[in-house]
Write a protein that holds these residues in place. Structure first.
Motif, short mmCIF file in Angstrom:
data_model
loop_
_atom_site.label_atom_id
_atom_site.label_comp_id
_atom_site.label_asym_id
_atom_site.label_seq_id
_atom_site.Cartn_x
_atom_site.Cartn_y
_atom_site.Cartn_z
N SER A 108 52.28 28.49 56.82
CA SER A 108 52.74 29.81 57.24
C SER A 108 54.14 30.08 56.68
O SER A 108 55.10 29.40 57.07
CB SER A 108 52.78 29.91 58.77
OG SER A 108 53.46 31.09 59.16
N VAL A 109 54.23 31.04 55.80
CA VAL A 109 55.53 31.42 55.25
C VAL A 109 56.45 31.91 56.36
O VAL A 109 57.62 31.52 56.44
CB VAL A 109 55.37 32.49 54.14
CG1 VAL A 109 56.69 33.20 53.85
CG2 VAL A 109 54.84 31.85 52.86
N ASP A 110 55.92 32.74 57.26
CA ASP A 110 56.77 33.31 58.31
C ASP A 110 57.30 32.25 59.26
O ASP A 110 58.48 32.28 59.63
CB ASP A 110 56.01 34.41 59.06
CG ASP A 110 55.69 35.59 58.13
OD1 ASP A 110 56.56 35.97 57.33
OD2 ASP A 110 54.56 36.09 58.21
N ASP A 111 56.46 31.27 59.64
CA ASP A 111 56.94 30.18 60.50
C ASP A 111 57.99 29.34 59.77
O ASP A 111 58.99 28.92 60.35
CB ASP A 111 55.78 29.28 60.93
CG ASP A 111 54.83 29.96 61.91
OD1 ASP A 111 55.16 31.05 62.43
OD2 ASP A 111 53.74 29.40 62.14
N THR A 112 57.76 29.10 58.49
CA THR A 112 58.72 28.32 57.68
C THR A 112 60.05 29.05 57.61
O THR A 112 61.11 28.43 57.80
CB THR A 112 58.15 28.09 56.27
OG1 THR A 112 56.92 27.36 56.38
CG2 THR A 112 59.12 27.32 55.40
N LEU A 113 60.03 30.35 57.38
CA LEU A 113 61.27 31.12 57.29
C LEU A 113 62.01 31.16 58.63
O LEU A 113 63.24 31.11 58.66
CB LEU A 113 60.98 32.54 56.80
CG LEU A 113 60.44 32.65 55.37
CD1 LEU A 113 60.19 34.10 55.01
CD2 LEU A 113 61.36 31.97 54.38
N ARG A 114 61.26 31.24 59.73
CA ARG A 114 61.91 31.22 61.05
C ARG A 114 62.68 29.92 61.25
O ARG A 114 63.83 29.92 61.69
CB ARG A 114 60.87 31.39 62.17
CG ARG A 114 60.76 32.81 62.67
CD ARG A 114 59.92 32.92 63.93
NE ARG A 114 58.53 32.56 63.75
CZ ARG A 114 57.62 33.32 63.16
NH1 ARG A 114 57.96 34.50 62.68
NH2 ARG A 114 56.38 32.92 63.04
N GLU A 115 62.05 28.80 60.90
CA GLU A 115 62.71 27.50 61.05
C GLU A 115 63.91 27.39 60.11
O GLU A 115 64.97 26.92 60.50
CB GLU A 115 61.72 26.37 60.81
CG GLU A 115 62.33 24.98 60.95
CD GLU A 115 62.85 24.67 62.34
OE1 GLU A 115 63.83 23.88 62.44
OE2 GLU A 115 62.33 25.19 63.34
N LEU A 116 63.74 27.82 58.86
CA LEU A 116 64.86 27.77 57.91
C LEU A 116 66.01 28.65 58.35
O LEU A 116 67.18 28.28 58.20
CB LEU A 116 64.38 28.16 56.51
CG LEU A 116 63.45 27.15 55.83
CD1 LEU A 116 62.85 27.74 54.57
CD2 LEU A 116 64.18 25.85 55.54
N SER A 117 65.71 29.79 58.93
CA SER A 117 66.75 30.69 59.45
C SER A 117 67.54 30.00 60.56
O SER A 117 68.77 30.10 60.62
CB SER A 117 66.12 31.98 59.95
OG SER A 117 67.10 32.83 60.48
N GLN A 118 66.84 29.28 61.43
CA GLN A 118 67.52 28.54 62.50
C GLN A 118 68.41 27.44 61.93
O GLN A 118 69.37 27.03 62.56
CB GLN A 118 66.50 27.94 63.47
CG GLN A 118 65.78 28.96 64.29
CD GLN A 118 64.70 28.35 65.18
OE1 GLN A 118 64.48 27.15 65.19
NE2 GLN A 118 64.01 29.20 65.92
N ARG A 119 68.09 26.99 60.72
CA ARG A 119 68.89 25.95 60.07
C ARG A 119 69.95 26.53 59.15
O ARG A 119 70.59 25.80 58.40
CB ARG A 119 67.96 25.01 59.28
CG ARG A 119 67.01 24.23 60.17
CD ARG A 119 66.09 23.35 59.38
NE ARG A 119 65.14 22.68 60.25
CZ ARG A 119 64.57 21.52 59.97
NH1 ARG A 119 64.83 20.90 58.83
NH2 ARG A 119 63.71 20.99 60.81
N GLY A 120 70.12 27.85 59.17
CA GLY A 120 71.19 28.49 58.41
C GLY A 120 70.88 28.72 56.93
O GLY A 120 71.79 28.93 56.14
#
Length: 155
Positions: A108-120
């Motif tokens: 899931s691109v969207d789930d991956t981006l959410r996690e990456l966003s949380q990691r800055g």
């Protein structure tokens, strides 16, 4: 709006080729700071350190995704590398010739981006569907401007 499933017909394998033994192994990424880049890939993407070694005035390392032993990223660090472009817009990045990015498949691109966003981690452009290949795509850049694509197969 539903995206239609795309099936890409692969040509027959050429087992008679003298190069039929070739397989993808790794991509090399030039970075100015060895420790900072190694930590970024390990902390932001959960890559694992496979091996590290010196080569002349350079320091190199192989890193692999958390659960993939078949694709590695080789960090080339040290010396005085020329600064690369630092893209904030995907369209800008498509103009220069040469290496552009490496791609990692994700469920899931969207789930991956959410996690990456949380990691800055900062997204380069917005995620988008590319119906011609039946995938949802998104790009990020490491702190040195090296682009990384994430791809999700659309149903």
């Amino acid at each position: 709006m539903e995206t239609p499933q795309v099936t890409i017909q692969l040509p027959a394998r050429n087992t008679q080729s003298p190069f039929s033994h070739m397989r993808g192994a790794h991509v090399a990424v030039r970075v100015p700071d060895y420790e900072a880049s190694k930590q970024w890939y390990m902390e932001k993407l959960d890559f694992r350190l496979i091996h590290e070694w010196p080569f002349g005035d350079l320091q190199l390392a192989y890193l692999a995704p958390a659960n993939d032993d078949n694709f590695w990223v080789e960090l080339l660090a040290g010396g005085q590398p020329e600064a690369g472009a630092n893209y904030t817009d995907l369209d800008e990045s498509l103009h220069p010739a040469g290496y552009h990015h490496f791609c990692i498949d994700v469920p899931s691109v969207d789930d991956t981006l959410r996690e990456l966003s949380q990691r800055g981690v900062t997204l380069v452009g917005e995620a988008f569907n590319l119906s011609a290949i039946g995938k949802r795509l998104a790009f990020i850049a490491d702190p040195w401007g090296n682009l990384i694509e994430f791809a999700e197969q659309l149903a």
